[in-house]
Design a protein around this motif. Structure first.
Motif, PDB file in Angstrom:
ATOM      1  N   ALA A 191     -15.082   3.153  -7.574  1.00 42.46           N
ATOM      2  CA  ALA A 191     -14.406   2.846  -8.828  1.00 42.46           C
ATOM      3  C   ALA A 191     -14.735   1.411  -9.208  1.00 42.46           C
ATOM      4  N   GLY A 192     -14.649   1.106 -10.502  1.00 39.42           N
ATOM      5  CA  GLY A 192     -14.992  -0.231 -10.947  1.00 39.42           C
ATOM      6  C   GLY A 192     -14.215  -0.663 -12.165  1.00 39.42           C
ATOM      7  N   VAL A 193     -14.060  -1.990 -12.313  1.00 38.45           N
ATOM      8  CA  VAL A 193     -13.367  -2.575 -13.460  1.00 38.45           C
ATOM      9  C   VAL A 193     -14.220  -3.723 -13.989  1.00 38.45           C
ATOM     10  N   ASP A 194     -14.472  -3.739 -15.306  1.00 41.34           N
ATOM     11  CA  ASP A 194     -15.160  -4.844 -15.976  1.00 41.34           C
ATOM     12  C   ASP A 194     -14.210  -5.401 -17.028  1.00 41.34           C
ATOM     13  N   VAL A 195     -13.983  -6.726 -17.027  1.00 37.28           N
ATOM     14  CA  VAL A 195     -13.060  -7.342 -17.983  1.00 37.28           C
ATOM     15  C   VAL A 195     -13.833  -8.044 -19.084  1.00 37.28           C
ATOM     16  N   GLN A 196     -13.540  -7.671 -20.326  1.00 39.16           N
ATOM     17  CA  GLN A 196     -14.194  -8.313 -21.469  1.00 39.16           C
ATOM     18  C   GLN A 196     -13.446  -9.568 -21.887  1.00 39.16           C
ATOM     19  N   HIS A 197     -12.123  -9.468 -22.002  1.00 31.53           N
ATOM     20  CA  HIS A 197     -11.301 -10.668 -22.249  1.00 31.53           C
ATOM     21  C   HIS A 197      -9.907 -10.447 -21.692  1.00 31.53           C
ATOM     22  N   ASN A 213      -6.030 -10.563  -7.743  1.00 35.60           N
ATOM     23  CA  ASN A 213      -4.769 -10.897  -8.416  1.00 35.60           C
ATOM     24  C   ASN A 213      -4.978 -11.207  -9.886  1.00 35.60           C
ATOM     25  N   ALA A 214      -6.170 -11.713 -10.225  1.00 30.48           N
ATOM     26  CA  ALA A 214      -6.463 -12.044 -11.621  1.00 30.48           C
ATOM     27  C   ALA A 214      -7.962 -11.940 -11.856  1.00 30.48           C
ATOM     28  N   LEU A 215      -8.399 -10.752 -12.196  1.00 30.47           N
ATOM     29  CA  LEU A 215      -9.795 -10.523 -12.559  1.00 30.47           C
ATOM     30  C   LEU A 215      -9.930 -10.916 -14.022  1.00 30.47           C
ATOM     31  N   THR A 216     -10.751 -11.906 -14.331  1.00 29.06           N
ATOM     32  CA  THR A 216     -10.783 -12.475 -15.675  1.00 29.06           C
ATOM     33  C   THR A 216     -12.051 -12.089 -16.431  1.00 29.06           C
ATOM     34  N   ALA A 217     -12.116 -12.544 -17.680  1.00 28.08           N
ATOM     35  CA  ALA A 217     -13.235 -12.199 -18.564  1.00 28.08           C
ATOM     36  C   ALA A 217     -14.568 -12.544 -17.906  1.00 28.08           C
ATOM     37  N   GLY A 218     -15.495 -11.603 -17.936  1.00 25.37           N
ATOM     38  CA  GLY A 218     -16.799 -11.812 -17.351  1.00 25.37           C
ATOM     39  C   GLY A 218     -16.858 -11.546 -15.859  1.00 25.37           C
ATOM     40  N   GLU A 219     -15.792 -10.936 -15.314  1.00 27.66           N
ATOM     41  CA  GLU A 219     -15.792 -10.572 -13.896  1.00 27.66           C
ATOM     42  C   GLU A 219     -15.772  -9.052 -13.744  1.00 27.66           C
ATOM     43  N   ARG A 220     -16.512  -8.589 -12.752  1.00 26.43           N
ATOM     44  CA  ARG A 220     -16.687  -7.152 -12.506  1.00 26.43           C
ATOM     45  C   ARG A 220     -16.308  -6.858 -11.055  1.00 26.43           C
ATOM     46  N   LEU A 221     -15.404  -5.913 -10.856  1.00 23.93           N
ATOM     47  CA  LEU A 221     -14.983  -5.521  -9.508  1.00 23.93           C
ATOM     48  C   LEU A 221     -15.472  -4.122  -9.202  1.00 23.93           C
ATOM     49  N   PRO A 235     -19.687 -11.173 -20.696  1.00 25.78           N
ATOM     50  CA  PRO A 235     -18.580 -10.343 -21.202  1.00 25.78           C
ATOM     51  C   PRO A 235     -18.962  -9.364 -22.304  1.00 25.78           C
ATOM     52  N   SER A 236     -19.928  -9.739 -23.144  1.00 23.69           N
ATOM     53  CA  SER A 236     -20.320  -8.854 -24.242  1.00 23.69           C
ATOM     54  C   SER A 236     -20.976  -7.574 -23.738  1.00 23.69           C
ATOM     55  N   GLN A 237     -21.373  -7.581 -22.437  1.00 25.91           N
ATOM     56  CA  GLN A 237     -22.015  -6.396 -21.872  1.00 25.91           C
ATOM     57  C   GLN A 237     -21.003  -5.448 -21.224  1.00 25.91           C
ATOM     58  N   ALA A 238     -19.724  -5.765 -21.322  1.00 19.91           N
ATOM     59  CA  ALA A 238     -18.701  -4.855 -20.792  1.00 19.91           C
ATOM     60  C   ALA A 238     -18.773  -3.543 -21.560  1.00 19.91           C
ATOM     61  N   ALA A 239     -18.775  -2.437 -20.816  1.00 22.15           N
ATOM     62  CA  ALA A 239     -18.846  -1.113 -21.441  1.00 22.15           C
ATOM     63  C   ALA A 239     -20.051  -1.008 -22.365  1.00 22.15           C
ATOM     64  N   ALA A 240     -21.220  -1.347 -21.831  1.00 24.23           N
ATOM     65  CA  ALA A 240     -22.453  -1.276 -22.628  1.00 24.23           C
ATOM     66  C   ALA A 240     -22.713   0.144 -23.115  1.00 24.23           C
ATOM     67  N   TRP A 241     -22.076   1.127 -22.493  1.00 22.15           N
ATOM     68  CA  TRP A 241     -22.254   2.515 -22.926  1.00 22.15           C
ATOM     69  C   TRP A 241     -21.817   2.718 -24.372  1.00 22.15           C
ATOM     70  N   ARG A 242     -20.925   1.836 -24.863  1.00 22.51           N
ATOM     71  CA  ARG A 242     -20.472   1.969 -26.258  1.00 22.51           C
ATOM     72  C   ARG A 242     -21.604   1.676 -27.238  1.00 22.51           C
ATOM     73  N   GLN A 243     -22.639   0.951 -26.761  1.00 19.99           N
ATOM     74  CA  GLN A 243     -23.823   0.691 -27.580  1.00 19.99           C
ATOM     75  C   GLN A 243     -24.979   1.598 -27.157  1.00 19.99           C
ATOM     76  N   GLY A 244     -24.667   2.610 -26.354  1.00 16.51           N
ATOM     77  CA  GLY A 244     -25.695   3.553 -25.929  1.00 16.51           C
ATOM     78  C   GLY A 244     -26.629   3.001 -24.882  1.00 16.51           C
TER      79      GLY A 244
END
Length: 317
Positions: A191-197, A213-221, A235-244
């Motif tokens: 499982a993974g989490v990407d934070v955009q902001h 405890n605090a995963l912040t913008a631009g961090e990927r777990l 951060p702009s690459q979070a969920a790049a799937w939205r841009q195909g």
């Protein structure tokens, strides 16, 4: 009945026999009826025999009762007809293979098909963008806002409300926020989490152990087999799937195969463990997932072989 209708009907019958004989291998009456069906037309027997062969080809483990299954008579058909029935049997076997996935989706409040994306606005105004082959359950009762990700991945834009924390559960992890934008992905075994902001808190869903405890913008777990890994990204690459796009940064081929399988209609089978452990960096087009799959494995000598629209085998052949 046209020839096409007849072949489609026979294909459905072959699948029905395949399912019923797995569920009741000791049923003598069912076995007798099956044998009569095989004897009625050589194409029936061939369809069932090919179904068994292709099922083994996909790498599925044989049921413990397989020795009790009735065997269809061996019938020799012209090469053209054998190739046609191979394709039909592939489709039948793969429908069996995806049955657990279909069952999972019955639990969902919202779901997307392969190749489909969907935006959901929740009761508080929070927005969930669902990727291909994704399913979620929503619970907004009492003083909590809970979303359970059953499969796939989704991007969340959460409306702030400190009195009602927003939780996302994805098997092994639990993500807690008050207001932020982030992506959660669930794949087999990880499982993974990407934070955009904003920021999120990530815990082990089983015991509450804090993973971040605090995963912040631009961090990927990433959480795989109890091991936590945190990296930075743009951060702009979070969920790049939205841009195909699928963006890989020194990522295992096996992980990318899992990702791309979410966009393909059939079953994708990686049969080479060594190839799966190779690493790749690149940007791939999710609108052309099969071409992307070939681009992922080609640098390491891998090939993708297609057996109709329902089965892709990956390896070094």
């Amino acid at each position: 009945m046209t020839s096409a209708d007849l072949t489609a009907s026979r294909r459905e019958q072959a699948l029905d026999w395949f399912l019923r004989l797995q569920q009741a291998p000791d049923d003598a009456q069912l076995r007798s009826a099956f044998e009569q069906w095989c004897a009625g037309d050589a194409a029936n027997a061939e369809a069932y025999r090919k179904a068994e062969q292709v099922w083994q080809l996909t790498g599925q483990l044989a049921p413990t009762t397989i020795e009790q299954w009735p065997k269809a008579p061996v019938v020799q058909l012209p090469a053209r007809r054998r190739r046609w029935w191979l394709g039909a049997a592939v489709a039948a076997c793969l429908l069996v293979a995806v049955a657990p996935s279909l069952s999972l989706r019955l639990q969902a409040d919202y779901r997307t098909a392969q190749g489909e994306t969907r935006d959901i606005t929740l009761a508080d105004g929070s927005v969930v963008q669902m990727d291909s082959d994704t399913a979620i359950v929503v619970d907004y009762s009492g003083d909590h806002r809970d979303v359970k990700l059953l499969t796939g991945q989704a991007f969340f834009e959460v409306k702030p409300d400190k009195s009602k924390p927003f939780h996302v559960r994805a098997e092994a992890i639990k993500v807690t926020v008050t207001g932020t934008a982030f992506n959660v992905a669930l794949r087999p075994g990880r499982a993974g989490v990407d934070v955009q902001h904003g920021s999120v808190r990530v815990e082990d869903a089983a015991d509450g152990h804090v993973l971040s405890n605090a995963l912040t913008a631009g961090e990927r777990l990433r959480y795989v087999d109890g091991i936590v890994q945190v990296k930075t990204f743009v951060p702009s690459q979070a969920a790049a799937w939205r841009q195909g796009q699928l963006i890989a940064d020194d990522q295992r081929v096996a992980e990318l195969v899992q990702e791309l399988a979410q966009y393909l209609p059939g079953q994708v089978v990686l049969r080479d463990e060594a190839l799966g452990n190779k690493r790749v960096t690149g940007v791939y087009d999710l609108h052309k997932p099969e071409a992307a799959l070939r681009a992922v494995v080609r640098p390491h000598g891998g090939e993708v072989r297609s057996y109709g629209p329902w089965l892709l085998l990956i390896g070094k052949f």
